[in-house]
Design an enzyme around this catalytic site. Sequence first.
Site, PDB file in Angstrom:
ATOM      1  N   ASN A   1       5.002   6.045   3.302  1.00 35.26           N
ATOM      2  CA  ASN A   1       4.186   6.661   2.262  1.00 35.26           C
ATOM      3  C   ASN A   1       3.966   8.157   2.420  1.00 35.26           C
ATOM      4  OD1 ASN A   1       3.789   4.095   1.023  1.00 35.26           O
ATOM      5  ND2 ASN A   1       2.262   3.637   2.595  1.00 35.26           N
ATOM      6  N   THR A   2       4.613   8.773   3.399  1.00 33.48           N
ATOM      7  CA  THR A   2       4.580  10.228   3.565  1.00 33.48           C
ATOM      8  C   THR A   2       6.002  10.748   3.476  1.00 33.48           C
ATOM      9  OG1 THR A   2       2.595  10.200   4.957  1.00 33.48           O
ATOM     10  CG2 THR A   2       4.008  12.133   5.110  1.00 33.48           C
TER      11      THR A   2
ATOM     12  N   SER B   1       5.629   5.191   8.667  1.00 33.42           N
ATOM     13  CA  SER B   1       5.016   4.864   7.379  1.00 33.42           C
ATOM     14  C   SER B   1       5.962   5.272   6.253  1.00 33.42           C
ATOM     15  CB  SER B   1       3.683   5.592   7.213  1.00 33.42           C
ATOM     16  OG  SER B   1       3.227   5.468   5.878  1.00 33.42           O
TER      17      SER B   1
ATOM     18  N   ASN C   1       0.832  -1.201   0.000  1.00 33.56           N
ATOM     19  CA  ASN C   1       0.000   0.000   0.000  1.00 33.56           C
ATOM     20  C   ASN C   1       0.869   1.254   0.000  1.00 33.56           C
ATOM     21  OD1 ASN C   1      -0.445   1.958   2.498  1.00 33.56           O
ATOM     22  ND2 ASN C   1       0.237  -0.021   3.321  1.00 33.56           N
TER      23      ASN C   1
ATOM     24  N   LYS D   1       5.298   3.989  17.033  1.00 33.42           N
ATOM     25  CA  LYS D   1       5.331   2.872  16.088  1.00 33.42           C
ATOM     26  C   LYS D   1       6.572   2.986  15.213  1.00 33.42           C
ATOM     27  CE  LYS D   1       2.322   0.231  13.011  1.00 33.42           C
ATOM     28  NZ  LYS D   1       0.935   0.077  12.525  1.00 33.42           N
TER      29      LYS D   1
ATOM     30  N   PHE E   1      -1.874   8.106   4.278  1.00 31.99           N
ATOM     31  CA  PHE E   1      -2.663   8.667   5.386  1.00 31.99           C
ATOM     32  C   PHE E   1      -3.945   9.343   4.891  1.00 31.99           C
ATOM     33  CE2 PHE E   1       1.325   9.477   8.264  1.00 31.99           C
ATOM     34  CZ  PHE E   1       1.456   8.114   8.466  1.00 31.99           C
TER      35      PHE E   1
ATOM     36  N   ASN F   1       5.732  -1.417  11.691  1.00 29.57           N
ATOM     37  CA  ASN F   1       4.959  -0.918  10.557  1.00 29.57           C
ATOM     38  C   ASN F   1       5.244  -1.797   9.334  1.00 29.57           C
ATOM     39  OD1 ASN F   1       3.430   0.909   8.874  1.00 29.57           O
ATOM     40  ND2 ASN F   1       4.018   2.569  10.237  1.00 29.57           N
TER      41      ASN F   1
END
Length: 341
Positions: A183-184, A181, A114, A215, A118, A244
């Site tokens: 993805n940011t 994450s 993925n 996390k 967010f 994560n």
Amino acid sequence: MYPFLFRTFFARMDPERAHHLVVPVIRAFGAWPLAPVVRALTRPDPALRTHALGLEFDSPFGVAAGFDKNAVMTEGLHALGFGHVEIGTVTAIAQEGNPRPRLYRLIEDRALINRMGFNNAGAERAAARLGRSRRRRRRAVLGANIGKSRVVDVEQATADYVASTRLVAPVADYLVVNVSSPNTPGLRGLQAVETLRPLLEAVRDAAASTPLLVKIAPDLPDDEIEAIARLAVDVGLAGIVATNTTIARAPLATPADVVEAMGAGGLSGAPLRERAVAVLRTVRAVVPAEFCVISAGGVETADDVRERLAAGADLVQGYTAFIYRGPLWARQINRALARTR
């Protein structure tokens, strides 16, 4: 029944669209008149009650952040047998996330990739929903996972996290700072100890009495994981969520060209299991016994949950296997756990 439905319908459908289709179904499981019936069939054995973070959990097994981003399914997930639901990741500013497609199944690997980014309706709306859920007498323990708003520069991240904290901490049972994450842009850089300390201290102060965790990513070297764990203890956090998703891609059964075509993003599911267990053991080795460690990543079966608990986890979370196992997943795990208690 569910394996047939998955192969026949869901596996042929865009994963994000499939997720949105099941949201109202899960919500219905938590609403009158279905909730009492579903709960009677899925309620965890009392022997599974677990104490952590100063809270009592019906079961040590719960839902990881990412499944219920906007706190709309908490009652339904509780009815299905999960001992806690970690909502989010939520950000102070509502955002659409990354362009679609951004979610991919690796069915042969029982995994997902993925790059959601967010996507959420914002911390204010999540807080309102958490507040309503928290007023229910019978409910799951509710955690809230917070991240940095995409439009906010990394240099202003602390103030952004504090803004989310002030909204959701009063209505969450515990709070998780997500700095891991992939993805940011720039987010994982916040895991550097010299950057992470002031951020965690500011969020800790804003969270007041709400237990605070951080996390971490599985891709960090072990010495950095140990440093973050010691930092979390030093600044007075209640625990760590490990781990994560990963940016690693090997080894996978899915052909390499297919995986490459999916593009960037975090890999979750069965391929993460070995590294997630290793990170759990690394963290547990350097933190006190009373420090809460929540293990996530590659959890699919009751044996996986038992392995995490034996390795020192206080609680265990899953997400990806829900897609492959279906709505009775938590019930299956809880029943198998109860047989060995």
